[in-house]
Scaffold this active site. Sequence first.
Site, PDB file in Angstrom:
ATOM      1  N   ARG A  46       0.845  -1.191   0.000  1.00 57.36           N
ATOM      2  CA  ARG A  46       0.000   0.000   0.000  1.00 57.36           C
ATOM      3  C   ARG A  46       0.884   1.246   0.000  1.00 57.36           C
ATOM      4  O   ARG A  46       1.972   1.255   0.575  1.00 57.36           O
ATOM      5  CB  ARG A  46      -0.827  -0.043   1.283  1.00 57.36           C
ATOM      6  N   THR A  56      -9.013   0.837  -9.228  1.00 58.98           N
ATOM      7  CA  THR A  56      -8.543  -0.430  -8.720  1.00 58.98           C
ATOM      8  C   THR A  56      -8.773  -1.538  -9.736  1.00 58.98           C
ATOM      9  O   THR A  56      -9.665  -1.459 -10.560  1.00 58.98           O
ATOM     10  CB  THR A  56      -9.329  -0.723  -7.435  1.00 58.98           C
ATOM     11  N   GLY A  69     -13.872   0.370  -4.506  1.00 58.69           N
ATOM     12  CA  GLY A  69     -13.887   1.067  -3.221  1.00 58.69           C
ATOM     13  C   GLY A  69     -14.574   0.198  -2.179  1.00 58.69           C
ATOM     14  O   GLY A  69     -14.353  -1.015  -2.138  1.00 58.69           O
TER      15      GLY A  69
END
Length: 550
Positions: free
Chosen positions: A71, A349, A442
């Site tokens: 991350r 994503t 999300g």
Amino acid sequence: MESSRGMVVSADGFASAAGIEIMRAGGNAIDAAVATGFALAVTVPRAGNLGGGGFMVIHPADGAAVALDFREVAPAAAHRNMYLDENGAVAPGLSTAGALASGVPGTVAGLVHAWGKYGSGNITWDQVLEPARRLAHDGFPLSADLAQHLRDHREWLASHAESRRIFLRGGDFYQPDERFAQPDLATTLERLQHEGASDFYHGETAALIANSQTRDGGVITLADLGAYRVIERPVLRGTYRGFEFITMPPPSSGGIALQQMLGMLEPYDLRAMGANSADRIHVVIEVMRRAFRDRAEYLGDPDFHAVPQDRLTAPAYIRGLMADFDPDRATPSGELRRGLPTWVESTETTHFGAVDAAGNVVSCTYTLNGNYGSGVTVAGAGFLLNNEMDDFTAKVGVKNMFGLLQSEANAIKPGKRPLSSMTPTIVLRDGRPFLVTGSPGGPSIITTVLQVMLNVIDHDMTLAEAVAAPRLHHQWQPDRITNEAGLATEETLATLEAMGHTFALRKFYALESEAAAPRIGTANSIMVKDSDHFIGVADPRRPSAAAMGF
Ligand code: DON
């Protein structure tokens, strides 16, 4: 798609093919996933990335499962109020658009770590990057989907000169089937091949990132890049109706929320209720509501904030979360009781997966956050930087771009990782990998993974059916349901409304408005029927997604 030696699923055919190419050359599923990850950075620029971050859950054939956390982290100059204006209000757009929105990227560090430690050893670093370099250098024919997506995001991409030049061809949009080459990105990938991944954090690429940040008003420095570290974390393990699953612990909220939701659902006979019944949809919404309340309140980067993971996932606590469940009525989110009794501890994503015949399994979700991230392309390096800083709490009580309310646990601090919803997951049956899944979207990532699991485990759907079935999403606040077209009959939806549920998009109830309806998630998934029988499913919501076998 069925195959016997290996399978790769991803958001794009060229990227899935890159993974298969590496398997054919003697690579294992981890090598393949790394090649696919690099290729997606070329062929799916909205989310595939070098300038973002993500999570990878690996179940090696011999050895313990591990969760790789690559991350993004907040740069050293970041601080808790960095997105507030002089009046203390959140400055619109500052955490989402432009150079200040980026965290220090982790993807390259994550992929090299996976390849070096869990790869087969048969594939060189040069080889694993080669499909991506070739795609960037030679170009590839743009799908209608990607050409349209770039055009739809013209305002976002035009906000930065390099992004406009590369992705919009200076305003002369790419057409479907036109060849899209990215020479700057090809040069960057070639440099990574020659200099190694450290080039990204210490070398010329690092300098290009730092220069671009300085020029565009960001705060990421060479020192921030040099300090970036991948973290290996123990996977989060849970069980559901005799199946075990391994998934992502914090700084993802996904694993804890998934475990809570499945734990809350276990006492209910969903199979008897039926997948599209009002009773089943009601209980599923109510568990989503409760898990997302806890997400908002307790979760953040565990290295900076004591996340009460054990307490939040304790079976008795999870059962207690449903104490105020009313089978006939929606529980208004505002009336939910506080989760943990006392609070003493100071928490676009894209998803891809790969499996091989030796039994190695990879489930990976990585991202720039929003489509095309911050919109800023690193000049001279040809890749976009993320806007992951928006996943932090810019201000308690103010929603982020996904409408999520978050707490102090997720406040900005230098070196801290923003709370995520990414939930790469592997379900095991009799101790062996059975289902590999995950999604973008999300917060709806978590609820998408939940529904794919329920469809397979409770509703006996084939993998293709489980992935295609209409989905719903509830995230506690705002207190309403987003749903895809065809979720249930008009009558069932009316029953749910009578119980007190609110659907955000009433007009999308009917099947005939399908074209305009929202799409929730893209759950490219693999089912392992046997050690030599794999079923790959590309989520039909994305026409370019591809499952490829070997
Ligand atoms: O980590 C997260 O939860 C978000 N940054 C994911 C963003 C996302 O899925 C956007 N895709 N549609």
